[in-house]
Design a protein around this motif. Sequence first.
Motif, PDB file in Angstrom:
ATOM      1  N   PRO A   1      13.023-109.530 -74.362  1.00 37.16           N
ATOM      2  CA  PRO A   1      13.729-109.252 -73.103  1.00 37.16           C
ATOM      3  C   PRO A   1      12.932-109.692 -71.888  1.00 37.16           C
ATOM      4  CG  PRO A   1      13.709-107.314 -74.530  1.00 37.16           C
ATOM      5  CD  PRO A   1      12.758-108.295 -75.125  1.00 37.16           C
TER       6      PRO A   1
ATOM      7  N   LEU B   1      15.618-106.160 -67.771  1.00 38.53           N
ATOM      8  CA  LEU B   1      15.709-104.979 -68.623  1.00 38.53           C
ATOM      9  C   LEU B   1      15.609-103.704 -67.795  1.00 38.53           C
ATOM     10  CD1 LEU B   1      15.886-104.084 -71.624  1.00 38.53           C
ATOM     11  CD2 LEU B   1      13.390-103.944 -71.615  1.00 38.53           C
TER      12      LEU B   1
ATOM     13  N   GLU C   1      19.050-103.285 -66.033  1.00 42.15           N
ATOM     14  CA  GLU C   1      20.209-102.992 -66.864  1.00 42.15           C
ATOM     15  C   GLU C   1      20.026-101.747 -67.722  1.00 42.15           C
ATOM     16  OE1 GLU C   1      21.868-106.196 -69.060  1.00 42.15           O
ATOM     17  OE2 GLU C   1      21.748-107.630 -67.408  1.00 42.15           O
ATOM     18  N   ALA C   2      18.904-101.652 -68.406  1.00 41.73           N
ATOM     19  CA  ALA C   2      18.704-100.550 -69.341  1.00 41.73           C
ATOM     20  C   ALA C   2      18.210 -99.285 -68.648  1.00 41.73           C
ATOM     21  CB  ALA C   2      17.725-100.964 -70.439  1.00 41.73           C
TER      22      ALA C   2
ATOM     23  N   THR D   1      22.869-110.638 -72.824  1.00 42.33           N
ATOM     24  CA  THR D   1      22.712-109.737 -73.956  1.00 42.33           C
ATOM     25  C   THR D   1      23.687-110.132 -75.045  1.00 42.33           C
ATOM     26  OG1 THR D   1      21.919-107.866 -72.632  1.00 42.33           O
ATOM     27  CG2 THR D   1      22.972-107.347 -74.732  1.00 42.33           C
TER      28      THR D   1
ATOM     29  N   ALA E   1      25.205-108.632 -78.311  1.00 46.71           N
ATOM     30  CA  ALA E   1      25.388-107.424 -79.116  1.00 46.71           C
ATOM     31  C   ALA E   1      26.234-107.772 -80.331  1.00 46.71           C
ATOM     32  CB  ALA E   1      26.067-106.339 -78.286  1.00 46.71           C
TER      33      ALA E   1
ATOM     34  N   TRP F   1      17.285 -97.599 -78.984  1.00 44.24           N
ATOM     35  CA  TRP F   1      17.413 -97.793 -77.540  1.00 44.24           C
ATOM     36  C   TRP F   1      16.099 -98.327 -76.993  1.00 44.24           C
ATOM     37  CZ3 TRP F   1      14.886 -96.282 -73.195  1.00 44.24           C
ATOM     38  CH2 TRP F   1      15.536 -96.493 -71.973  1.00 44.24           C
TER      39      TRP F   1
ATOM     40  N   HIS G   1      17.549-101.333 -77.165  1.00 45.45           N
ATOM     41  CA  HIS G   1      17.987-102.566 -77.800  1.00 45.45           C
ATOM     42  C   HIS G   1      19.344-102.367 -78.476  1.00 45.45           C
ATOM     43  CE1 HIS G   1      13.835-103.787 -77.055  1.00 45.45           C
ATOM     44  NE2 HIS G   1      13.502-102.624 -77.544  1.00 45.45           N
TER      45      HIS G   1
ATOM     46  N   ARG H   1      23.839-101.911 -77.461  1.00 42.27           N
ATOM     47  CA  ARG H   1      24.889-102.063 -76.464  1.00 42.27           C
ATOM     48  C   ARG H   1      25.237-100.689 -75.896  1.00 42.27           C
ATOM     49  NH1 ARG H   1      30.540-105.387 -77.573  1.00 42.27           N
ATOM     50  NH2 ARG H   1      31.154-105.643 -75.384  1.00 42.27           N
TER      51      ARG H   1
ATOM     52  N   ALA I   1      21.443-104.977 -80.188  1.00 46.05           N
ATOM     53  CA  ALA I   1      21.623-106.017 -79.168  1.00 46.05           C
ATOM     54  C   ALA I   1      20.297-106.697 -78.853  1.00 46.05           C
ATOM     55  CB  ALA I   1      22.216-105.415 -77.895  1.00 46.05           C
TER      56      ALA I   1
ATOM     57  N   ARG J   1      18.694-107.699 -75.984  1.00 48.75           N
ATOM     58  CA  ARG J   1      18.918-107.334 -74.592  1.00 48.75           C
ATOM     59  C   ARG J   1      18.179-108.259 -73.629  1.00 48.75           C
ATOM     60  NH1 ARG J   1      20.675-101.976 -73.399  1.00 48.75           N
ATOM     61  NH2 ARG J   1      20.948-102.785 -71.274  1.00 48.75           N
ATOM     62  N   CYS J   2      18.905-108.692 -72.601  1.00 47.84           N
ATOM     63  CA  CYS J   2      18.312-109.331 -71.413  1.00 47.84           C
ATOM     64  C   CYS J   2      17.418-110.514 -71.771  1.00 47.84           C
ATOM     65  CB  CYS J   2      17.520-108.310 -70.601  1.00 47.84           C
ATOM     66  SG  CYS J   2      18.458-106.828 -70.173  1.00 47.84           S
TER      67      CYS J   2
END
Length: 213
Positions: free
Chosen positions: A30, A35, A38-39, A140, A142, A157, A159, A161, A170, A172-173
Amino acid sequence: MHHDDFNFEPVRGLPAALPPDEHILWQGAPEPRRLAREALALDWIMAYFAILIVWRVGVSSTLVSFPVALTHAVPFVIAAVVTAGILYGIAYMQARSTVYTLTNKRVAMRIGAALTMTLNVPYVKIGNADLQLRRDGTGTIAFETIGDARISYLMTWPHVRPWYFRTQPALRCIPDAQRVAAIFAEAAEARVSQPRLSQAPATGGAADTIAAE
């Protein structure tokens, strides 16, 4: 002296050496700033602090001069900077400890800043995949797993969706997400459509049968 926290890996990002018929197509991680946004909801949290700062200055300016009112917002500014630093630090550690791998057979995800784990998902166990592409080229990917395997949202998490009841792992980023999605789709299609020769008991006819993987 440089120390590699993952020097026990026979192949970077993978818990075991690849078999002779498997090879890596792509590896990545990522992008930390994306990250964090978004996360970890960095943008929303900074917007919240901005509202607090404006409110504090507005209220104080009705009682004291505007320059003095600005000083009343200093604690909120400091809190915002510290919070942003903490969130970015978390995102950076998550990105640094993550290795996403696409091979010709599977998706592998080495994830976890504190407790490291590797998630291996064969392409034949993936139903649908979805690409969320950003204007800066990050995105991302997913994917939905099929079968009885259940993946823990909390363990994987960030990682995953977000906001999906059935956990979707996913990537991610990731930078250059569109190119990675093309590699993903091509490898998955080739693997799913690849026939497998399996041996069946002879019953007076042909002994070999072809089954799709």
